[in-house]
Design an enzyme around this catalytic site. Structure first.
Site, mmCIF file in Angstrom:
data_model
loop_
_atom_site.group_PDB
_atom_site.id
_atom_site.type_symbol
_atom_site.label_atom_id
_atom_site.label_comp_id
_atom_site.label_asym_id
_atom_site.label_seq_id
_atom_site.Cartn_x
_atom_site.Cartn_y
_atom_site.Cartn_z
ATOM 1 N N GLU A 242 0.844 -1.190 0.000
ATOM 2 C CA GLU A 242 0.000 0.000 0.000
ATOM 3 C C GLU A 242 0.881 1.241 0.000
ATOM 4 O O GLU A 242 1.831 1.338 0.780
ATOM 5 C CB GLU A 242 -0.920 0.010 1.208
ATOM 6 C CG GLU A 242 -1.883 -1.179 1.281
ATOM 7 C CD GLU A 242 -2.746 -1.127 2.514
ATOM 8 O OE1 GLU A 242 -3.864 -0.575 2.427
ATOM 9 O OE2 GLU A 242 -2.323 -1.628 3.564
ATOM 10 N N ASP A 261 -5.297 -6.669 10.019
ATOM 11 C CA ASP A 261 -5.982 -5.930 8.966
ATOM 12 C C ASP A 261 -5.864 -6.602 7.607
ATOM 13 O O ASP A 261 -6.812 -6.587 6.820
ATOM 14 C CB ASP A 261 -5.416 -4.507 8.878
ATOM 15 C CG ASP A 261 -6.220 -3.607 7.953
ATOM 16 O OD1 ASP A 261 -7.454 -3.564 8.094
ATOM 17 O OD2 ASP A 261 -5.608 -2.958 7.081
ATOM 18 N N HIS A 266 -7.542 -10.812 4.062
ATOM 19 C CA HIS A 266 -7.316 -10.905 2.632
ATOM 20 C C HIS A 266 -6.320 -11.994 2.241
ATOM 21 O O HIS A 266 -6.604 -12.850 1.406
ATOM 22 C CB HIS A 266 -6.800 -9.566 2.098
ATOM 23 C CG HIS A 266 -7.697 -8.414 2.383
ATOM 24 N ND1 HIS A 266 -9.068 -8.473 2.233
ATOM 25 C CD2 HIS A 266 -7.433 -7.152 2.808
ATOM 26 C CE1 HIS A 266 -9.595 -7.307 2.546
ATOM 27 N NE2 HIS A 266 -8.631 -6.496 2.902
ATOM 28 N N LYS A 366 2.352 -0.695 4.706
ATOM 29 C CA LYS A 366 1.949 0.651 4.313
ATOM 30 C C LYS A 366 3.179 1.504 4.015
ATOM 31 O O LYS A 366 4.286 1.173 4.413
ATOM 32 C CB LYS A 366 1.105 1.296 5.418
ATOM 33 C CG LYS A 366 -0.274 0.658 5.567
ATOM 34 C CD LYS A 366 -1.132 1.430 6.538
ATOM 35 C CE LYS A 366 -2.560 0.892 6.538
ATOM 36 N NZ LYS A 366 -3.242 1.129 5.258
#
Length: 516
Positions: A242, A261, A266, A366
């Site tokens: 990300e 998360d 996922h 991230k």
């Protein structure tokens, strides 16, 4: 609801293959005035309607605490569609479409609001010729799930499963719990009020075109399945990178982190599709049974082998797209002593006959250099003879790479001879992209998943045992972190591919992360 005829020739939407047609229904969106609704759900149903995919008798009802009437809600929807729809808003069509959008203001914990909801649904269904079928979408914070589910049941809005009753289906957004215990509690509440066949636990990653294509690629092409095993595959890499930082999600993210998360939801679901055995029929429960088998075979990561299998880190200050960006602990809403991971790398194994000994390397983070999600299957190298006899310059192995985002497609790296009189071998890629092949953008994941719920197809949704099995595996890692009581976490500069510790994790096996 009239639909422009020109849309019927779209090869992408024509290729959507669901076992049954979507049935007439009302989509009730809890949190209908929220960000997920504005950015994803309303644009999704608009695109479905524009392309003739919605059932003929369909309506949507937003239900939330914000003060709006039907007209204001339609303005809210229009602005979201103009900004986020994959297809531009067509003014001539909008006047027909907006008539199916409705809104009811109410508090989720107020029983009277559900009485009003029931009455409003009857009015809408009478006007649109809908036979009482309802899909309840919980686009709400996890803490409100139990309240909404119990209130729906108490208000008589949950129909039994039988041939004589209209259907009631509920869509639950992630996260479902924050560990195994809390996930079981959420699932217990759902099961007390809805039958498992009525519950659709959504993971939007499973609706992406490339993810849907995994089974077709594996079992629709005879060249792959004979090679899809430990004898021919060296290792598998799954990367979900990300670009953005924590942004406005700090309140949620600082209590969750990358493991909860991304991995639990996922990435473990992607792993099951890549690793599952061939199903004997394209049936939702058969496919989900095979995915569950993979979760059952995941080797636990324990304190004894932890450091060789897990790396976590946090982004620090860095330089990203020409701008200085702050580190995670400097983000608004993040505790200054936070040790929440924004990056995690894992090495895991599936202890079954097909995958014994094949490492799966997973990383997600991230503030990476680019937004990219990829599954890469690296095959074993050819023997060190003939074209691979030069030990100083070995041939690059064959790699099948599935790009999930942003450019959906797949590529296969093979070795070929360079043109000329000398014998030189060079790696080339056979490349396929949905956009360039079919000429336009693939449908958004939410479009496919909403249609599947309306059709009663649960193939791409998580079952209760899948949620709890993935949490049970993840809990091992969370428990080791909790028991260590460390107040230090490695950092990586924002705009880089992660910490040095992650490179060492894979390089200790004489492998390296792919450059994306």
């Amino acid at each position: 609801m009239p639909v422009p005829d020109t849309k019927h020739d779209n090869p992408l939407t024509a290729g959507i293959n669901i076992t049954q047609a979507p049935q007439p229904c009302t989509l009730v969106i809890f949190g209908g005035g929220g960000d997920l609704t504005r950015r994803k759900l309303l644009p999704a149903i608009y695109n479905q309607a524009l392309e003739g995919e919605l059932p003929a008798n369909f309506a949507a009802l937003g239900f939330a605490i914000e003060q709006m009437d039907d007209g204001q809600y339609r303005d809210f929807a229009r602005k979201g569609i103009e900004q986020f729809s994959r297809q531009p808003l067509e003014p001539d069509y909008w006047s027909d479409f907006e008539r199916c959008l409705h809104y009811l203001q109410g508090s989720f914990d107020n029983p009277d609001a559900y009485v009003q909801l029931a009455q409003r649904l009857k009015e809408i269904e009478s006007n649109f010729g809908i036979p009482g079928n309802r899909v309840f979408y919980l686009a709400i914070p996890p803490a409100l799930i139990e309240t909404c589910v119990c209130q729906l049941k108490a208000a008589g809005l949950v129909m039994p499963i039988d041939e004589n009753s209209p259907f009631s289906r509920i869509i639950v957004e992630k996260p479902i719990g924050r560990d195994l215990e809390s996930a079981r509690k959420v699932n217990a509440t759902l099961s007390q009020n809805f039958h498992e066949q009525q519950i659709y636990r959504i993971d939007h990653y499973l609706g992406k075109e490339t993810v849907q294509n995994i089974l077709a690629m594996r079992f629709g092409n005879a060249i792959f399945e004979p090679l899809w095993n430990a004898k021919h595959i060296d290792h598998v890499q799954i990367t979900v990178a990300e670009e953005e930082g924590v942004g406005t999600r700090a309140g949620y993210y600082d209590s969750a982190g990358a493991l909860r998360d991304m991995i639990q939801n996922h990435i473990l679901q992607l792993l099951t599709l890549i690793a599952m055995e061939p199903p004997w029929i394209m049936d939702a429960d058969v496919i989900r049974d095979h995915r569950q088998d993979i979760l059952n075979c995941l080797r636990p990561i324990t304190s004894e082998n932890f450091d060789q299998h897990v790396v976590r880190a946090q982004y620090g200050p860095g330089f990203h797209h020409g701008e200085d960006v702050p580190g995670y602990r400097r983000e608004a809403g993040v505790a200054q002593d936070s040790i929440t991971e924004t990056y995690i790398a894992l090495k895991l194994f599936i202890d079954n006959w097909r995958w014994a000994g094949v490492p799966f390397y997973i990383r997600t983070g991230k503030r990476m250099p680019k937004r990219a999600s990829e599954i890469a299957i690296q095959f074993k190298s050819v023997p060190p003879i003939l074209f691979n006899a030069n030990h100083d310059q070995p041939l690059e192995p064959n790699v099948l790479a599935l790009s999930i985002q942003p450019n959906e497609g797949l590529s296969l790296r093979i070795a070929t001879k360079l043109p000329g009189t000398k014998l030189k071998i060079f790696p080339v890629k056979m490349d396929f992209r949905y956009g360039s092949t079919f000429g336009e953008q693939s449908p958004e994941a939410y479009e496919r998943l909403l249609l599947d719920v309306m059709a009663g197809d649960a193939t791409l949704f998580m079952r209760r045992d899948s949620v709890e099995s993935s949490w049970a595996w993840v809990d091992n890692i969370l428990n080791v972190w909790a028991s260590s009581r460390t107040r230090w976490i490695p950092e990586y500069a924002a705009g880089t591919w992660g910490p040095l510790e992650a490179d060492r994790l894979i390089e200790s096996d004489n492998r390296k992360w792919r450059m994306l």
